[in-house]
Design a protein around this motif. Sequence first.
Motif, PDB file in Angstrom:
ATOM      1  N   UNK A  54       0.815  -1.210   0.000  1.00 26.56           N
ATOM      2  CA  UNK A  54       0.000   0.000   0.000  1.00 26.56           C
ATOM      3  C   UNK A  54       0.848   1.258   0.000  1.00 26.56           C
ATOM      4  N   UNK A  55       2.149   1.086   0.189  1.00 22.75           N
ATOM      5  CA  UNK A  55       3.065   2.223   0.138  1.00 22.75           C
ATOM      6  C   UNK A  55       3.678   2.341  -1.242  1.00 22.75           C
ATOM      7  N   UNK A  56       4.846   2.930  -1.298  1.00 21.41           N
ATOM      8  CA  UNK A  56       5.515   3.176  -2.583  1.00 21.41           C
ATOM      9  C   UNK A  56       6.419   2.044  -3.041  1.00 21.41           C
ATOM     10  N   UNK A  57       6.645   1.048  -2.204  1.00 19.35           N
ATOM     11  CA  UNK A  57       7.548  -0.038  -2.585  1.00 19.35           C
ATOM     12  C   UNK A  57       6.892  -0.996  -3.585  1.00 19.35           C
ATOM     13  N   UNK A  58       7.677  -1.555  -4.501  1.00 20.71           N
ATOM     14  CA  UNK A  58       7.124  -2.505  -5.471  1.00 20.71           C
ATOM     15  C   UNK A  58       7.018  -3.919  -4.875  1.00 20.71           C
ATOM     16  N   UNK A  59       6.218  -4.040  -3.826  1.00 17.69           N
ATOM     17  CA  UNK A  59       6.052  -5.332  -3.141  1.00 17.69           C
ATOM     18  C   UNK A  59       5.504  -6.412  -4.069  1.00 17.69           C
ATOM     19  N   UNK A  60       4.814  -5.991  -5.117  1.00 21.56           N
ATOM     20  CA  UNK A  60       4.249  -6.951  -6.065  1.00 21.56           C
ATOM     21  C   UNK A  60       5.337  -7.732  -6.806  1.00 21.56           C
ATOM     22  N   UNK A  61       6.577  -7.286  -6.733  1.00 22.77           N
ATOM     23  CA  UNK A  61       7.681  -7.948  -7.433  1.00 22.77           C
ATOM     24  C   UNK A  61       8.355  -9.037  -6.604  1.00 22.77           C
ATOM     25  N   UNK A  62       7.779  -9.398  -5.465  1.00 19.07           N
ATOM     26  CA  UNK A  62       8.349 -10.449  -4.626  1.00 19.07           C
ATOM     27  C   UNK A  62       7.388 -11.635  -4.613  1.00 19.07           C
ATOM     28  N   UNK A  63       7.920 -12.788  -4.977  1.00 14.86           N
ATOM     29  CA  UNK A  63       7.119 -14.012  -5.098  1.00 14.86           C
ATOM     30  C   UNK A  63       7.774 -15.123  -4.279  1.00 14.86           C
ATOM     31  N   UNK A  66       8.826 -20.671  -5.888  1.00 18.96           N
ATOM     32  CA  UNK A  66       8.344 -21.294  -7.119  1.00 18.96           C
ATOM     33  C   UNK A  66       7.753 -20.276  -8.093  1.00 18.96           C
ATOM     34  N   UNK A  67       7.800 -19.005  -7.729  1.00 25.42           N
ATOM     35  CA  UNK A  67       7.241 -17.961  -8.587  1.00 25.42           C
ATOM     36  C   UNK A  67       5.764 -17.718  -8.361  1.00 25.42           C
ATOM     37  N   UNK A  68       5.195 -18.322  -7.335  1.00 23.98           N
ATOM     38  CA  UNK A  68       3.765 -18.177  -7.047  1.00 23.98           C
ATOM     39  C   UNK A  68       3.522 -16.875  -6.279  1.00 23.98           C
ATOM     40  N   UNK A  69       2.417 -16.216  -6.606  1.00 23.97           N
ATOM     41  CA  UNK A  69       2.065 -14.936  -5.998  1.00 23.97           C
ATOM     42  C   UNK A  69       1.408 -15.142  -4.632  1.00 23.97           C
ATOM     43  N   UNK A  82      -0.910  -9.637  -9.799  1.00 22.08           N
ATOM     44  CA  UNK A  82      -0.719 -10.174 -11.150  1.00 22.08           C
ATOM     45  C   UNK A  82      -0.886  -9.079 -12.202  1.00 22.08           C
ATOM     46  N   UNK A  83      -1.858  -8.208 -12.023  1.00 22.34           N
ATOM     47  CA  UNK A  83      -2.095  -7.128 -12.984  1.00 22.34           C
ATOM     48  C   UNK A  83      -0.882  -6.212 -13.083  1.00 22.34           C
ATOM     49  N   UNK A  84      -0.306  -5.871 -11.940  1.00 19.44           N
ATOM     50  CA  UNK A  84       0.879  -4.995 -11.949  1.00 19.44           C
ATOM     51  C   UNK A  84       2.057  -5.676 -12.636  1.00 19.44           C
ATOM     52  N   UNK A  85       2.273  -6.944 -12.328  1.00 15.26           N
ATOM     53  CA  UNK A  85       3.376  -7.666 -12.956  1.00 15.26           C
ATOM     54  C   UNK A  85       3.182  -7.782 -14.467  1.00 15.26           C
ATOM     55  N   UNK A  86       1.979  -8.128 -14.887  1.00 16.40           N
ATOM     56  CA  UNK A  86       1.705  -8.239 -16.332  1.00 16.40           C
ATOM     57  C   UNK A  86       1.909  -6.899 -17.029  1.00 16.40           C
ATOM     58  N   UNK A  87       1.507  -5.810 -16.368  1.00 14.28           N
ATOM     59  CA  UNK A  87       1.668  -4.483 -16.982  1.00 14.28           C
ATOM     60  C   UNK A  87       3.144  -4.120 -17.140  1.00 14.28           C
ATOM     61  N   UNK A  89       5.339  -6.407 -18.058  1.00 15.21           N
ATOM     62  CA  UNK A  89       5.890  -7.344 -19.026  1.00 15.21           C
ATOM     63  C   UNK A  89       6.306  -8.690 -18.458  1.00 15.21           C
ATOM     64  N   UNK A  90       6.002  -8.940 -17.196  1.00 12.38           N
ATOM     65  CA  UNK A  90       6.337 -10.230 -16.591  1.00 12.38           C
ATOM     66  C   UNK A  90       5.385 -11.283 -17.150  1.00 12.38           C
ATOM     67  N   UNK A  91       5.935 -12.405 -17.586  1.00 14.57           N
ATOM     68  CA  UNK A  91       5.118 -13.485 -18.141  1.00 14.57           C
ATOM     69  C   UNK A  91       4.835 -14.533 -17.070  1.00 14.57           C
ATOM     70  N   UNK A  92       3.776 -15.275 -17.299  1.00 13.94           N
ATOM     71  CA  UNK A  92       3.307 -16.263 -16.336  1.00 13.94           C
ATOM     72  C   UNK A  92       3.302 -17.652 -16.968  1.00 13.94           C
ATOM     73  N   UNK A  93       3.544 -18.658 -16.135  1.00 11.15           N
ATOM     74  CA  UNK A  93       3.465 -20.050 -16.578  1.00 11.15           C
ATOM     75  C   UNK A  93       2.171 -20.693 -16.091  1.00 11.15           C
ATOM     76  N   UNK A  94       1.494 -20.034 -15.169  1.00 10.07           N
ATOM     77  CA  UNK A  94       0.181 -20.437 -14.667  1.00 10.07           C
ATOM     78  C   UNK A  94      -0.524 -19.157 -14.221  1.00 10.07           C
ATOM     79  N   UNK A  95      -1.787 -19.252 -13.887  1.00 12.47           N
ATOM     80  CA  UNK A  95      -2.555 -18.052 -13.546  1.00 12.47           C
ATOM     81  C   UNK A  95      -1.914 -17.233 -12.425  1.00 12.47           C
ATOM     82  N   UNK A  96      -1.351 -17.904 -11.438  1.00 17.11           N
ATOM     83  CA  UNK A  96      -0.769 -17.200 -10.299  1.00 17.11           C
ATOM     84  C   UNK A  96       0.710 -17.508 -10.105  1.00 17.11           C
ATOM     85  N   UNK A  97       1.397 -17.858 -11.215  1.00 19.66           N
ATOM     86  CA  UNK A  97       2.812 -18.221 -11.121  1.00 19.66           C
ATOM     87  C   UNK A  97       3.602 -17.578 -12.250  1.00 19.66           C
ATOM     88  N   UNK A  98       4.575 -16.735 -11.882  1.00 19.92           N
ATOM     89  CA  UNK A  98       5.400 -16.061 -12.893  1.00 19.92           C
ATOM     90  C   UNK A  98       6.436 -17.023 -13.454  1.00 19.92           C
TER      91      UNK A  98
END
Length: 110
Positions: A54-63, A66-69, A82-87, A89-98
């Motif tokens: 909820x702050x300014x850190x890119x916490x969404x970039x930590x998985x 196994x790459x699971x969110x 997932x939306x932030x990661x996809x925006x 350019x991060x690709x996924x191998x499953x719905x919740x796994x980068x």
Amino acid sequence: MGSINPPSSFYDSVWRVVAQIPVGRVTTYGDIAAHLGRRGAARIVGWALKDAVGGDLPCHRVVNRNGVLTGRRHFETPHVMAERLRSEGVTFVAEDQVDLDAHRWRPGKR
């Protein structure tokens, strides 16, 4: 008591590492813990990130390792991470796994 790093100090260290994760890349809780000399403290890294969402850190970039969110439930909605990661350019191998092999960033390594 007698801890080498009090939690707040360790949390600050975690947040400094997270601030460095490049756009389009991800790292793991364990990668951060190992970089900070606390291999095995991945769960504590997660607690530090939970406090920072909820702050300014890119916490969404930590998985997870196994790459699971696994942190997705701490965002505004379960889909935000997932939306932030996809925006970025991060690709996924499953719905919740980068695709960790393609996007992994390890702190302190070039």
